[in-house]
Design an enzyme around this catalytic site. Structure first.
Site, PDB file in Angstrom:
ATOM      1  N   ASP A  90      -0.326   4.611   1.226  1.00 53.06           N
ATOM      2  CA  ASP A  90      -0.580   5.654   2.354  1.00 53.06           C
ATOM      3  C   ASP A  90       0.044   5.030   3.436  1.00 53.06           C
ATOM      4  O   ASP A  90       0.708   4.056   3.692  1.00 53.06           O
ATOM      5  CB  ASP A  90      -2.078   5.687   2.551  1.00 53.06           C
ATOM      6  CG  ASP A  90      -2.655   4.441   2.805  1.00 53.06           C
ATOM      7  OD1 ASP A  90      -3.524   4.404   3.787  1.00 53.06           O
ATOM      8  OD2 ASP A  90      -2.422   3.130   2.294  1.00 53.06           O
ATOM      9  N   ASP A 120       6.413   0.493   6.718  1.00 50.38           N
ATOM     10  CA  ASP A 120       4.829   0.292   6.709  1.00 50.38           C
ATOM     11  C   ASP A 120       4.448   1.347   5.656  1.00 50.38           C
ATOM     12  O   ASP A 120       4.088   2.160   6.406  1.00 50.38           O
ATOM     13  CB  ASP A 120       4.310   0.090   8.006  1.00 50.38           C
ATOM     14  CG  ASP A 120       2.882   0.004   7.969  1.00 50.38           C
ATOM     15  OD1 ASP A 120       2.493  -0.528   6.791  1.00 50.38           O
ATOM     16  OD2 ASP A 120       1.882   0.278   8.602  1.00 50.38           O
ATOM     17  N   GLU A 126      -5.154   1.897   2.758  1.00 54.39           N
ATOM     18  CA  GLU A 126      -4.927   0.730   3.700  1.00 54.39           C
ATOM     19  C   GLU A 126      -4.836   0.966   5.073  1.00 54.39           C
ATOM     20  O   GLU A 126      -5.723   0.116   5.823  1.00 54.39           O
ATOM     21  CB  GLU A 126      -3.507  -0.180   3.342  1.00 54.39           C
ATOM     22  CG  GLU A 126      -3.376  -1.376   4.183  1.00 54.39           C
ATOM     23  CD  GLU A 126      -2.952  -1.225   5.646  1.00 54.39           C
ATOM     24  OE1 GLU A 126      -3.020  -2.445   6.267  1.00 54.39           O
ATOM     25  OE2 GLU A 126      -2.482  -0.148   5.823  1.00 54.39           O
ATOM     26  N   GLU A 127      -4.600   2.236   5.421  1.00 59.75           N
ATOM     27  CA  GLU A 127      -4.613   2.465   6.827  1.00 59.75           C
ATOM     28  C   GLU A 127      -5.900   2.959   7.346  1.00 59.75           C
ATOM     29  O   GLU A 127      -6.072   2.813   8.651  1.00 59.75           O
ATOM     30  CB  GLU A 127      -3.646   3.640   6.962  1.00 59.75           C
ATOM     31  CG  GLU A 127      -2.163   3.566   6.537  1.00 59.75           C
ATOM     32  CD  GLU A 127      -1.283   2.431   7.497  1.00 59.75           C
ATOM     33  OE1 GLU A 127      -1.900   2.082   8.414  1.00 59.75           O
ATOM     34  OE2 GLU A 127      -0.213   2.000   7.223  1.00 59.75           O
ATOM     35  N   HIS A 145       0.866  -1.268   0.122  1.00 61.52           N
ATOM     36  CA  HIS A 145       0.069  -0.019  -0.154  1.00 61.52           C
ATOM     37  C   HIS A 145       1.060   1.053   0.211  1.00 61.52           C
ATOM     38  O   HIS A 145       2.072   1.210   0.445  1.00 61.52           O
ATOM     39  CB  HIS A 145      -1.039  -0.123   1.280  1.00 61.52           C
ATOM     40  CG  HIS A 145      -0.285  -0.166   2.506  1.00 61.52           C
ATOM     41  ND1 HIS A 145      -0.002   1.195   3.000  1.00 61.52           N
ATOM     42  CD2 HIS A 145      -0.203  -0.994   3.381  1.00 61.52           C
ATOM     43  CE1 HIS A 145       0.358   0.843   4.305  1.00 61.52           C
ATOM     44  NE2 HIS A 145       0.505  -0.328   4.433  1.00 61.52           N
TER      45      HIS A 145
END
Length: 173
Positions: free
Chosen positions: A94, A122, A156-157, A92
């Site tokens: 974001d 991440d 995703e977050e 991802h």
């Protein structure tokens, strides 16, 4: 390469895949973080443009899925020779916010074989590893019998709208 678009954590790639370690480290060195938080969505479009350009230059066919205006998913496809199962790699684009960070979050810093900055772990580091591995496969093979899909998803977050759109529009074995 446009400064401020993606941060790569090269240490994992250097240890795990020496064949593309130099490319991965170059990606880390030439690239930087951007504020691409899910809430508000700033920066995801710029990261998507960077990912699209990188994958196209590597020889993958690139498709953009406009999930939210200005915040697309990017899917790079490396066609197989035929008859094999497809494989999907996903990361991802974001990140979460920067509250509480003790370093300058959007100024990547290299310390030995590590890169520090918002998103290094991440998940832009992992995404950069996927991109570099796909580029290496496109350059040198081995030819896969099935298609390889490299997806960079948004949101995703918070909410996972990018992943929902990806699985609605793409299939992998």
């Amino acid at each position: 390469m446009n400064k401020g678009l993606i941060l790569a954590a090269a240490a994992l790639a250097v240890a795990a895949a020496p064949a593309f370690a130099a490319d991965e480290m170059a990606l880390a060195q030439k690239s930087a973080c951007t504020a691409c938080h899910t809430v508000g969505g700033a920066g995801v479009g710029a990261v998507a443009a960077f990912v699209s350009d990188y994958l196209e230059r590597a020889g993958l066919r690139v498709e953009r899925q406009e999930v939210v205006p200005g915040r697309p998913n990017v899917v790079g496809v490396l066609p197989g020779t035929g008859g094999g199962r497809s494989l999907l790699w996903n990361g991802h684009m974001d990140t979460v916010g920067v509250a509480g960070m003790t370093i300058a979050p959007f100024e990547p810093r290299r310390d030995g074989d590590r890169v520090y900055g918002r998103g290094a772990m991440d998940m832009k580091g992992g995404l950069a590893s996927l991109m570099a591995a796909a580029a290496d496969l496109a350059r040198s093979g081995p030819a896969l019998s099935g298609d390889l899909l490299v997806a960079a998803t948004m949101d995703e977050e918070y909410g996972s709208r990018g992943m929902e759109a990806l699985v609605a529009g793409y299939r992998a074995d």
